[in-house]
Design an enzyme around this catalytic site. Structure first.
Site, PDB file in Angstrom:
ATOM      1  N   ARG A 314       0.790  -1.227   0.000  1.00 44.39           N
ATOM      2  CA  ARG A 314       0.000   0.000   0.000  1.00 44.39           C
ATOM      3  C   ARG A 314       0.830   1.290   0.000  1.00 44.39           C
ATOM      4  O   ARG A 314       0.511   2.215  -0.750  1.00 44.39           O
ATOM      5  CB  ARG A 314      -1.005   0.012   1.163  1.00 44.39           C
ATOM      6  CG  ARG A 314      -2.040  -1.127   1.086  1.00 44.39           C
ATOM      7  CD  ARG A 314      -3.151  -0.962   2.113  1.00 44.39           C
ATOM      8  NE  ARG A 314      -4.014   0.154   1.763  1.00 44.39           N
ATOM      9  CZ  ARG A 314      -3.965   1.339   2.327  1.00 44.39           C
ATOM     10  NH1 ARG A 314      -3.132   1.589   3.318  1.00 44.39           N
ATOM     11  NH2 ARG A 314      -4.759   2.293   1.922  1.00 44.39           N
ATOM     12  N   CYS A 345      14.998  -4.578  -3.950  1.00 42.91           N
ATOM     13  CA  CYS A 345      15.820  -3.747  -4.823  1.00 42.91           C
ATOM     14  C   CYS A 345      14.952  -2.832  -5.688  1.00 42.91           C
ATOM     15  O   CYS A 345      14.864  -3.016  -6.910  1.00 42.91           O
ATOM     16  CB  CYS A 345      16.721  -4.629  -5.667  1.00 42.91           C
ATOM     17  SG  CYS A 345      17.737  -5.672  -4.629  1.00 42.91           S
ATOM     18  N   GLU A 346      14.277  -1.903  -5.051  1.00 47.41           N
ATOM     19  CA  GLU A 346      13.448  -0.896  -5.716  1.00 47.41           C
ATOM     20  C   GLU A 346      13.475   0.329  -4.813  1.00 47.41           C
ATOM     21  O   GLU A 346      13.304   0.196  -3.602  1.00 47.41           O
ATOM     22  CB  GLU A 346      11.970  -1.337  -5.794  1.00 47.41           C
ATOM     23  CG  GLU A 346      11.679  -2.597  -6.532  1.00 47.41           C
ATOM     24  CD  GLU A 346      11.423  -2.385  -8.014  1.00 47.41           C
ATOM     25  OE1 GLU A 346      11.295  -1.213  -8.453  1.00 47.41           O
ATOM     26  OE2 GLU A 346      11.389  -3.390  -8.744  1.00 47.41           O
TER      27      GLU A 346
END
Ligand SMILES: *Cc1c(COP(=O)(O)O)cnc(C)c1O
Length: 417
Positions: A314, A345-346
């Site tokens: 969310r 990994c973002e």
């Protein structure tokens, strides 16, 4: 959220210190309060008084079988949006005649399964869908109970991704088209006109948009009635908001009483269906996570925890705000401005951004609040992270109602070469 409180400096769910669950099941995990779910369901149920009604819990908000079963035993039905949710609702013991099927993209297989089960009604969102349902009925000799979902073109004043009742949204049918749809349905021997439905969005914090939508639907019901088309059910959808931060949504009882007053004013006598999701279970749940590391990059402080956007999408998806509490309440932490981030990994992988809070130490446990709806049900295996366990608390006891996935679970249905 009174079911989550500090007792002797320890955050408890009902009467159970959540750290005790962490010790047994590890982190991260979802923790739900049974008492909260029951209380919120009853708030809806009791507000109806003698009025005939059915509370269809929106399964997509929280699809755990134990929670569906708990609600089913209280008398709830289910609002489903897929064949998978139909399967879950039935498996959890919710009777088919309390299930309504919503959604713009029902497949032939899903329609067939719902007809076989004998659900209460299909909430139809387009003429092509109507024809697909009628065709399946013709081929199998079954009769479908149907309602059309009206798009009342009302602004729910919520986040654009969760508003559904504006004419620019993909949901429902404009009033004029819905009237035509009912007229055509009346001539079709394979369907039984059962109700009418609308759902204008999610996380609504005001009552007025619900009433505006109801007025539009009432006008359709009146026109149909004048033409000799009678409806047994009026489904006003879900969408009531909860308090995540500083919102002040009305409680379910107030919403229902206002809706009934407006129905009476419009002369509507139908059995009322509501489809609440978030407002039943949103504040029943928390996501407990452990601080892996803290670090500073050019003056910015990051708290890296073991839960991530795959566990609770969310914040990344809707810039949603979730309160974050320490499991252990002490006064000797220094206040700090932090980003709470996961291991994925973002850059979009965060649970909180620029949050003012006492800086937790490595190894400490945190609780991401209001995570009982659209939390686990939206989680994924991204980054090959096994999905986390769900725990249900009842008084001072808890039960694991979904185990932590294993690495083997990740690859169970996959080929190697
Ligand atoms: C999502 C949805 C609901 C539930 O919405 P909440 O905001 O969780 O109450 C109800 N009805 C339909 C058709 C939905 O798509």
């Amino acid at each position: 959220m009174e079911e989550f409180s500090y007792q002797d400096g320890e955050l408890c769910c009902e009467d159970l210190p959540m750290s005790r669950i962490a010790k047994e099941v590890g982190t991260p995990f979802y923790c739900y309060s049974a008492a909260h779910i029951i209380k919120r369901f009853r708030a809806y149920d009791q507000a109806f008084g003698d009025r005939k009604h059915l509370i269809c819990f929106a399964v997509k908000a929280n699809s755990n079988l134990v929670i569906l079963n708990l609600l089913g035993k209280l008398g709830a039905g289910a609002d489903i949006v897929s064949g998978g949710e139909l399967f879950r609702a039935l498996r959890a013991g919710i009777p088919a005649n309390r299930i309504v099927f919503s959604g713009v993209g029902k497949t032939t297989e899903e329609i067939q399964a719902a007809l076989d089960a004998g659900i209460l009604m299909f909430n139809i969102e387009s003429m092509q869908e109507f024809h697909a349902i009628a065709k399946t009925c013709r081929e199998t000799g079954k009769k479908a109970r149907i309602s059309f979902r009206v798009n009342p073109d009302v602004d729910p004043k919520t986040h654009p991704y969760i508003s559904t009742g504006l004419k620019k949204n993909k949901f429902g049918m404009p009033v004029h088209d819905a009237l035509e749809a009912y007229r055509e349905a009346k001539r079709n021997p394979h369907v039984e006109i059962t109700g009418i439905d609308c759902h204008i969005g999610s996380q609504l914090t005001q009552i007025q948009p619900f009433l505006d939508a109801l007025d539009r639907v009432a006008a359709v019901v009146q026109t149909l009635n004048d033409e000799g088309i009678q409806l047994s059910y009026l489904d006003t959808g879900g969408g009531l908001g909860i308090r995540y931060h500083d919102e002040t949504p009305p409680d379910p009882g107030k919403l229902i009483r206002e809706l009934i007053k407006r129905m009476d004013a419009n002369g509507l006598q139908q059995t009322v269906i509501v489809e609440p999701g978030r407002s039943i279970c949103g504040n029943a749940g928390a996501l407990v996570t452990k601080v892996l590391y803290t670090k500073e990059n050019s003056g910015k402080t990051f708290v890296i925890v073991d839960a991530a956007m795959n566990d609770l999408p969310r914040p990344s998806l809707y810039q949603a705000y979730h309160d974050i509490w320490h499991l252990n309440q002490t006064s000797n932490r220094k206040p700090c401005l932090v980003d709470i981030v996961g291991p994925i990994c973002e850059t979009g992988d965060f649970l909180a951004k620029e949050r003012e809070m006492p800086l937790p130490a490595q190894g400490e446990l945190l609780s991401v609040m209001s995570a009982g709806a659209y939390g686990f049900s939206m989680s994924s295996n991204y980054n090959s992270r096994p999905r986390i366990p769900e725990v249900l608390v009842n008084g001072s006891e808890f039960r694991v109602i979904r185990k932590r996935e294993s690495y083997e679970d990740l690859v169970r249905i996959e080929e190697i070469s």
